[in-house]
Design a protein around this motif. Structure first.
Motif, PDB file in Angstrom:
ATOM      1  N   LEU A   1      -2.240  -6.363   3.144  1.00 56.30           N
ATOM      2  CA  LEU A   1      -2.577  -7.342   4.168  1.00 56.30           C
ATOM      3  C   LEU A   1      -4.071  -7.622   4.172  1.00 56.30           C
ATOM      4  CD1 LEU A   1      -0.492  -6.058   7.228  1.00 56.30           C
ATOM      5  CD2 LEU A   1       0.069  -7.965   5.723  1.00 56.30           C
TER       6      LEU A   1
ATOM      7  N   LEU B   1       2.068   0.165   3.458  1.00 53.60           N
ATOM      8  CA  LEU B   1       1.279  -0.927   4.022  1.00 53.60           C
ATOM      9  C   LEU B   1      -0.189  -0.597   3.846  1.00 53.60           C
ATOM     10  CD1 LEU B   1       2.765  -2.028   7.485  1.00 53.60           C
ATOM     11  CD2 LEU B   1       2.353  -3.467   5.493  1.00 53.60           C
TER      12      LEU B   1
ATOM     13  N   GLY C   1      -0.092 -11.447   4.284  1.00 48.92           N
ATOM     14  CA  GLY C   1       0.234 -10.682   3.101  1.00 48.92           C
ATOM     15  C   GLY C   1      -0.335 -11.369   1.870  1.00 48.92           C
TER      16      GLY C   1
ATOM     17  N   LEU D   1       8.442  -8.654   5.253  1.00 46.42           N
ATOM     18  CA  LEU D   1       8.518  -7.328   4.637  1.00 46.42           C
ATOM     19  C   LEU D   1       9.919  -6.776   4.827  1.00 46.42           C
ATOM     20  CD1 LEU D   1       7.112  -4.871   3.308  1.00 46.42           C
ATOM     21  CD2 LEU D   1       6.567  -4.069   5.607  1.00 46.42           C
TER      22      LEU D   1
ATOM     23  N   ILE E   1       1.927   3.469   6.638  1.00 47.66           N
ATOM     24  CA  ILE E   1       0.585   2.890   6.564  1.00 47.66           C
ATOM     25  C   ILE E   1      -0.358   3.932   5.998  1.00 47.66           C
ATOM     26  CG2 ILE E   1      -1.361   2.004   7.909  1.00 47.66           C
ATOM     27  CD1 ILE E   1       0.615   0.862   9.897  1.00 47.66           C
TER      28      ILE E   1
ATOM     29  N   LYS F   1      -1.942  -4.054  10.038  1.00 50.29           N
ATOM     30  CA  LYS F   1      -0.944  -3.071   9.587  1.00 50.29           C
ATOM     31  C   LYS F   1      -0.186  -2.451  10.757  1.00 50.29           C
ATOM     32  CE  LYS F   1      -4.058  -0.490   7.619  1.00 50.29           C
ATOM     33  NZ  LYS F   1      -5.222  -1.272   8.081  1.00 50.29           N
TER      34      LYS F   1
ATOM     35  N   ASP G   1       2.734   5.621  10.911  1.00 47.87           N
ATOM     36  CA  ASP G   1       1.469   4.890  11.044  1.00 47.87           C
ATOM     37  C   ASP G   1       0.298   5.836  10.771  1.00 47.87           C
ATOM     38  OD1 ASP G   1      -0.642   3.256  11.674  1.00 47.87           O
ATOM     39  OD2 ASP G   1       0.153   2.600  13.603  1.00 47.87           O
TER      40      ASP G   1
ATOM     41  N   LEU H   1       2.756  -3.557   0.351  1.00 58.04           N
ATOM     42  CA  LEU H   1       2.342  -4.839   0.898  1.00 58.04           C
ATOM     43  C   LEU H   1       0.878  -4.708   1.281  1.00 58.04           C
ATOM     44  CD1 LEU H   1       2.841  -7.730   1.959  1.00 58.04           C
ATOM     45  CD2 LEU H   1       3.520  -6.695   4.149  1.00 58.04           C
TER      46      LEU H   1
ATOM     47  N   LEU I   1       2.088  -4.900  12.528  1.00 54.62           N
ATOM     48  CA  LEU I   1       3.330  -5.158  11.809  1.00 54.62           C
ATOM     49  C   LEU I   1       4.308  -4.006  11.997  1.00 54.62           C
ATOM     50  CD1 LEU I   1       5.102  -6.789   9.920  1.00 54.62           C
ATOM     51  CD2 LEU I   1       3.820  -5.834   7.977  1.00 54.62           C
TER      52      LEU I   1
ATOM     53  N   LEU J   1       8.657   3.431   5.769  1.00 57.01           N
ATOM     54  CA  LEU J   1       7.516   2.525   5.831  1.00 57.01           C
ATOM     55  C   LEU J   1       6.318   3.334   6.279  1.00 57.01           C
ATOM     56  CD1 LEU J   1       6.258  -0.328   5.765  1.00 57.01           C
ATOM     57  CD2 LEU J   1       6.985  -0.593   8.154  1.00 57.01           C
TER      58      LEU J   1
ATOM     59  N   ALA K   1       2.330  -8.320  -2.827  1.00 60.69           N
ATOM     60  CA  ALA K   1       3.482  -7.470  -2.567  1.00 60.69           C
ATOM     61  C   ALA K   1       4.156  -7.157  -3.892  1.00 60.69           C
ATOM     62  CB  ALA K   1       4.465  -8.155  -1.617  1.00 60.69           C
TER      63      ALA K   1
END
Length: 262
Positions: A217, A33, A222, A23, A200, A41, A168, A215, A44, A198, A225
């Motif tokens: 998961l 994510l 993955g 990623l 989640i 998630k 997150d 992305l 990562l 980034l 994407a």
């Protein structure tokens, strides 16, 4: 300029959590994510914030190996909002938000105060500035913590200097208005051109609305994407979540998608 995971494999407690996951997050974009519970998630994101050490693969921050960078250096270029920020000290809201300036000792008290004022406004918690943090609701605490990472992201920043913001599940405890407000601020920072975000998310429609790339998961791998249109397909959503979904153009924003599950 990028924050990148390359062919990352991660084991925790004897269980393989991530398997050959790659990623890249670049300044100027919001990367989402997605995945079911346990898909990997948070692991990562934890690896990309140098909180978890992978078994194999490479983590890079711009041109440097992330693992070789001192923590203070990392804290000056990337800010992390964990899923459940742990803070039990009886601090007031302004003190919590000012913690975002800790990696920047060169800032004067007046500069920190100005950053705190700006971040409180962006996070819609200016009216809570005099409150004690432990007395706030879960959603209010989350917005205060978001203000903290905004301070960290903006502090002592040269024009055009890249920064990275890792979030997150930042909307998990927020009402619908503040979910949109938080992601609007994060996207605004990214699209100003010098911040890579980034995030989640569990809400596929929030991801479709605010993310430039996704992305997806599943089981630590993955499986898709690309743009929201490339990732949010009925086949991919069934594989990742086991749900039947209809994906259509958003009725009010034709360039975005609407996901309806049955």
């Amino acid at each position: 300029m990028m924050l990148a995971a390359e062919n990352l494999t991660l084991t925790r407690g004897g269980n393989r959590i991530l398997e050959q996951v790659s990623l890249t997050v670049r300044p100027g974009e919001v990367v989402g994510l997605l995945g079911a519970n346990g898909a990997g998630k948070s692991s990562l994101l934890g690896a990309m914030s140098a909180e978890l050490a992978p078994d194999s693969g490479r983590l890079r921050l711009d041109d440097a190996d992330l693992a070789g960078l001192p923590h203070r250096r990392q804290a000056r270029v990337r800010a992390v909002l964990p899923q459940k920020p742990g803070l039990s000290f009886d601090l007031d809201v302004r003190e919590v938000v000012a913690m975002g300036a800790y990696p920047f000792p060169e800032l004067s008290p007046a500069q920190v105060d100005a950053l705190v004022d700006q971040a409180l406004g962006w996070a819609d918690v200016a009216h809570l500035g005099a409150r004690r943090y432990p007395e706030l609701s879960g959603g209010e605490q989350q917005r205060v913590q978001f203000a903290r990472v905004l301070v960290q992201c903006k502090a002592a920043r040269a024009e055009g200097e890249p920064r990275y913001l890792l979030l997150d599940e930042p909307t998990a405890s927020l009402d619908p208005k503040h979910q949109g407000d938080l992601l609007r601020v994060a996207a605004g920072l990214a699209h100003a051109g010098d911040t890579g975000v980034l995030v989640i998310l569990h809400d596929m429609n929030l991801a479709a609305r605010w993310c430039d790339r996704l992305l997806l998961l599943c089981g630590g791998r993955g499986i898709a994407a690309g743009t929201p249109a490339q990732v949010l397909t009925p086949a991919n959503l069934y594989l990742a979540y086991g749900i039947e979904a209809h994906v259509m153009p958003h009725p009010l924003q034709s360039e975005r998608l609407l996901v309806v599950t049955t």
